[in-house]
Design an enzyme around this catalytic site. Structure first.
Site, PDB file in Angstrom:
ATOM      1  N   LYS A 182      -1.511   0.758   8.229  1.00  0.00           N
ATOM      2  CA  LYS A 182      -0.530   0.623   7.144  1.00  0.00           C
ATOM      3  C   LYS A 182      -0.963   1.515   5.977  1.00  0.00           C
ATOM      4  O   LYS A 182      -2.083   1.398   5.470  1.00  0.00           O
ATOM      5  CB  LYS A 182      -0.469  -0.848   6.716  1.00  0.00           C
ATOM      6  CG  LYS A 182       0.780  -1.251   5.996  1.00  0.00           C
ATOM      7  CD  LYS A 182       0.807  -2.770   5.845  1.00  0.00           C
ATOM      8  CE  LYS A 182       2.048  -3.253   5.143  1.00  0.00           C
ATOM      9  NZ  LYS A 182       1.990  -4.696   4.899  1.00  0.00           N
TER      10      LYS A 182
HETATM   11  O1  G3P Z   1       3.688  -7.397   3.254  1.00  0.00           O
HETATM   12  C1  G3P Z   1       4.450  -6.923   2.234  1.00  0.00           C
HETATM   13  C2  G3P Z   1       5.581  -7.794   1.744  1.00  0.00           C
HETATM   14  O2  G3P Z   1       6.175  -8.483   2.800  1.00  0.00           O
HETATM   15  C3  G3P Z   1       5.252  -8.626   0.562  1.00  0.00           C
HETATM   16  O3  G3P Z   1       6.169  -9.657   0.319  1.00  0.00           O
HETATM   17  O4  G3P Z   1       6.893 -11.675  -0.906  1.00  0.00           O
HETATM   18  O5  G3P Z   1       4.842 -10.428  -1.667  1.00  0.00           O
HETATM   19  O6  G3P Z   1       7.100  -9.469  -2.000  1.00  0.00           O
HETATM   20  P1  G3P Z   1       6.254 -10.328  -1.143  1.00  0.00           P
END
Ligand code: G3P
Length: 218
Positions: free
Chosen positions: A87
Site C-alpha cells: 500500500k
Molecule cells: O483504510 C483506509 C480507510 O478505510 C480509512 O477509513 O473510516 O478512517 O476514514 P476511515
C-alpha cells in the site's frame, strides 16, 4: 463485489473470514497503532499472522515517503507473503514507486485517493488497486460516492485493469451504493459487514416461524 475488512484486529479478521464472505484485508498505520503493534519485527509478524488467516489480498502500508525508501520497504513487505499487496500513498514518489512495483509484478494499492485525477494517475502507473476514501470526502461535505462513479467511468472508458477499492466505508448505504456503481472491492469495518444481516422483518418473521413450529411440536 469483493469485501475486504479494514482492520488490523486478528479476532475481527477471523470472524469475518469464518462468515465465508471475506476476500481480503486492508490495514494502515493508524489501524496498526490501534492494535498496539509497534516496531518492524512485530509489524511484520502481525502481517504474517493476518496472511495466515485469509486467502489473499492483505494490504500492508509503507511508512516511507521518499522513492528509495518506498521501494526498499515495499520489497520487504512483499517478501513477507505472496498475499501481501504493498500500500503506497498518493504522492509523487509513490506514483514512481507504483510504476517500479508494477514492472516487477508486485501488487500495489494506491491509498489516500480523493480525486478522479489521482485515480487516473495511479492507474496509468499500473496500480493493482486504488483506494478512494468515501467517508472522509463526505466528512468535508463532498460526495464521496460521486468519486466512485467518476473513477468507474474513467477506468471503463480506457479499460484500465486497476481495481476500485472503495475505502473509508462507514455504513451499509455506502456499501450498497458501491455495489450499484460497480466498485470492484469495498473495504469496511466488521460492523458494516454484519449490519448487512439486519432487517426487522427478518427478526419478526423468524420469531413467528419458530413460535408456530413450537405450537405444534410441544
Ligand atoms: O483504510 C483506509 C480507510 O478505510 C480509512 O477509513 O473510516 O478512517 O476514514 P476511515
Amino acid at each position: 463485489m469483493r469485501f475486504f475488512i479494514d482492520t488490523a484486529n486478528l479476532n475481527e479478521i477471523k470472524e469475518a473470514y469464518e462468515l465465508g464472505v471475506l476476500d481480503g484485508v486492508t490495514t494502515n498505520p493508524s489501524l496498526m497503532a490501534k492494535e498496539g503493534i509497534a516496531g518492524k519485527d512485530k509489524v511484520f509478524s502481525h502481517y504474517k499472522a493476518i496472511c495466515n488467516i485469509v486467502d489473499d489480498n492483505v494490504s500492508a502500508e509503507v511508512i516511507a515517503v521518499d522513492y528509495a525508501g518506498i521501494i526498499k520497504e515495499g520489497e520487504e513487505l512483499a517478501e513477507i507473503d505472496p498475499k501481501i499487496v504493498v500500500k503506497v500513498p498518493m504522492i509523487k514518489d509513490g506514483i514512481r514507486a507504483i510504476k517500479y512495483f508494477s514492472e516487477r509484478e508486485i501488487r500495489t494499492n494506491c491509498t489516500l485517493i480523493f480525486s478522479a485525477g489521482q485515480a487516473l494517475l495511479a492507474a496509468k502507473a499500473g496500480a493493482t488497486f486504488v483506494s478512494p476514501f468515501v467517508g472522509r470526502l463526505d466528512d468535508i461535505s463532498y460526495d464521496g460516492m460521486k468519486l466512485i462513479e467518476q473513477i468507474r467511468i474513467i477506468f471503463d472508458n480506457y479499460g484500465y485493469p486497476t481495481q476500485i477499492l472503495a475505502a473509508s466505508i462507514r455504513h451499509t448505504i455506502h456499501l450498497i451504493k458501491c455495489a450499484e456503481i460497480g466498485a470492484d472491492v469495498a473495504t469496511c469495518p466488521l460492523s458494516v459487514i454484519t449490519s448487512l444481516l439486519k432487517h426487522p422483518l427478518t427478526d419478526s418473521g423468524l420469531a413467528k416461524f419458530l413460535a408456530d413450529h413450537k405450537s405444534v411440536n410441544i
